[in-house]
Scaffold this motif. Structure first.
Motif, PDB file in Angstrom:
ATOM      1  N   UNK A 186       0.765  -1.156   0.161  1.00  0.00           N
ATOM      2  CA  UNK A 186       0.013   0.250   0.202  1.00  0.00           C
ATOM      3  C   UNK A 186       0.603   1.518  -0.196  1.00  0.00           C
ATOM      4  N   UNK A 187       1.767   1.103   0.733  1.00  0.00           N
ATOM      5  CA  UNK A 187       3.152   2.404   0.846  1.00  0.00           C
ATOM      6  C   UNK A 187       3.967   2.231  -0.475  1.00  0.00           C
ATOM      7  N   UNK A 188       3.981   1.558  -0.491  1.00  0.00           N
ATOM      8  CA  UNK A 188       4.678   1.854  -2.173  1.00  0.00           C
ATOM      9  C   UNK A 188       3.754   1.974  -3.367  1.00  0.00           C
ATOM     10  N   UNK A 189       2.224   1.966  -3.600  1.00  0.00           N
ATOM     11  CA  UNK A 189       1.555   1.539  -4.274  1.00  0.00           C
ATOM     12  C   UNK A 189       0.984   3.426  -3.996  1.00  0.00           C
ATOM     13  N   UNK A 212       1.339  -8.354  -9.770  1.00  0.00           N
ATOM     14  CA  UNK A 212       0.039  -9.598  -9.752  1.00  0.00           C
ATOM     15  C   UNK A 212      -1.186  -8.574 -10.790  1.00  0.00           C
ATOM     16  N   UNK A 213      -1.063  -7.309  -9.528  1.00  0.00           N
ATOM     17  CA  UNK A 213      -1.779  -5.827  -9.974  1.00  0.00           C
ATOM     18  C   UNK A 213      -1.556  -5.070 -10.745  1.00  0.00           C
ATOM     19  N   UNK A 214      -0.768  -5.733 -11.826  1.00  0.00           N
ATOM     20  CA  UNK A 214      -0.156  -4.872 -13.515  1.00  0.00           C
ATOM     21  C   UNK A 214       0.468  -3.376 -12.653  1.00  0.00           C
ATOM     22  N   UNK A 215       1.080  -3.656 -11.385  1.00  0.00           N
ATOM     23  CA  UNK A 215       1.672  -1.799 -11.106  1.00  0.00           C
ATOM     24  C   UNK A 215       3.065  -2.323 -11.444  1.00  0.00           C
ATOM     25  N   UNK A 216       3.689  -3.263 -11.364  1.00  0.00           N
ATOM     26  CA  UNK A 216       5.059  -3.189 -11.184  1.00  0.00           C
ATOM     27  C   UNK A 216       5.449  -4.323 -11.852  1.00  0.00           C
ATOM     28  N   UNK A 217       6.645  -4.566 -12.082  1.00  0.00           N
ATOM     29  CA  UNK A 217       7.330  -5.983 -13.144  1.00  0.00           C
ATOM     30  C   UNK A 217       8.713  -5.785 -13.121  1.00  0.00           C
ATOM     31  N   UNK A 266      -3.300   1.111  -9.590  1.00  0.00           N
ATOM     32  CA  UNK A 266      -3.739  -0.365  -9.497  1.00  0.00           C
ATOM     33  C   UNK A 266      -5.005  -0.322 -10.523  1.00  0.00           C
ATOM     34  N   UNK A 267      -5.980  -1.767 -10.847  1.00  0.00           N
ATOM     35  CA  UNK A 267      -7.267  -1.847 -11.464  1.00  0.00           C
ATOM     36  C   UNK A 267      -7.734  -1.868 -10.019  1.00  0.00           C
ATOM     37  N   UNK A 268      -9.713  -1.643  -9.521  1.00  0.00           N
ATOM     38  CA  UNK A 268     -10.047  -1.815  -8.866  1.00  0.00           C
ATOM     39  C   UNK A 268     -10.281  -3.185  -8.086  1.00  0.00           C
ATOM     40  N   UNK A 269      -9.737  -3.305  -7.261  1.00  0.00           N
ATOM     41  CA  UNK A 269     -10.406  -5.055  -6.921  1.00  0.00           C
ATOM     42  C   UNK A 269     -11.583  -5.563  -6.308  1.00  0.00           C
ATOM     43  N   UNK A 270     -13.016  -6.183  -7.300  1.00  0.00           N
ATOM     44  CA  UNK A 270     -13.848  -6.128  -6.815  1.00  0.00           C
ATOM     45  C   UNK A 270     -14.096  -6.875  -5.513  1.00  0.00           C
ATOM     46  N   UNK A 271     -12.878  -7.614  -4.978  1.00  0.00           N
ATOM     47  CA  UNK A 271     -12.923  -8.340  -3.216  1.00  0.00           C
ATOM     48  C   UNK A 271     -13.474  -7.318  -2.963  1.00  0.00           C
TER      49      UNK A 271
END
Length: 222
Positions: A15-18, A58-63, A77-82
């Motif tokens: 969360x902090x990195x994001x 896994x959320x597509x933010x980093x590679x 990050x795209x919204x996580x519906x869960x």
């Protein structure tokens, strides 16, 4: 630089990195500092940093590029519906807490005894001094609020609160895991003001402190 104080550490690190990416610290395509540097900045171990990076990958933010490092591939990050559904459930619990606890706080201010007030103060101290961990924080917080509901001297409100506690605990633990912190000293101060309003037999202030605190919890999830 933000540091981590509560578990789960990898979730909080992610969360902090994001948040730092969203704030523009690293632009699209930029390389992140090494694991050792990030671990020092966040106050965690390198294994926690690796897990946080895996989550964001896994959320597509980093590679991760073998031999080159970790790069930013998206600024959010795209919204996580869960997560959306979990937040909706938590908000429903907060609304139910508001219905029970706001009225209970007002009644407690009118009806509390000296013994009730001693229990409220003791639970407030326990809330401040709880052991580390999300569950311990939630349990200490719930114990504090229960003393207030008990001080209302309405057996139906207390029965509702006790019957609701397992669902409340689950939702509040989930809420703290979605958030990075538990509110810190500001949150402690708000609970102290609630206890003070009850001690002063100020039912209007007690209801206000209870309602505004819970409303802020709900807003933080929106």
């Amino acid at each position: 630089m933000a540091q981590i104080h509560r578990t789960p550490l990898a979730d909080q690190a992610a969360d902090i990195l994001l948040g730092r990416i969203g704030a523009g610290e690293w632009q699209l395509g930029h390389k992140l500092p090494g694991e050792t540097t990030l671990a020092t900045q966040l106050g965690v171990g390198r294994s926690t940093v690796r897990e946080a990076i895996r989550q964001l990958a896994g959320r597509g933010v980093l590679a991760t590029r073998q031999g080159s490092g970790v790069f930013v591939t998206a600024l959010e990050a795209p919204e996580d519906w869960d997560a959306v559904l979990r937040r909706a459930d938590i908000i429903a619990v907060i609304e139910a807490r508001t219905a029970i606890e706001t009225e209970a706080s007002a009644l407690a201010a009118e009806r509390r005894t000296a013994s009730d007030l001693r229990l409220i103060r003791r639970a407030l101290d326990g809330r401040r001094a709880h052991p580390p961990g999300v569950e311990a924080h939630v349990d200490a917080d719930t114990a504090f609020h229960r003393t207030i509901v008990a001080a209302a001297h309405n057996p139906i409100l207390l029965e509702l609160f006790d019957g609701f506690t397992p669902r409340l605990r689950q939702a509040m633990v989930e809420m703290l895991r979605l958030r990075v912190d538990d509110g810190g000293h500001d949150d402690d101060d708000r609970h102290a003001r609630l206890a003070d309003a009850i001690a002063a037999r100020d039912s209007v202030a007690a209801a206000f402190e209870s309602r505004s605190h819970l409303a802020d919890l709900a807003r933080a999830l929106s």
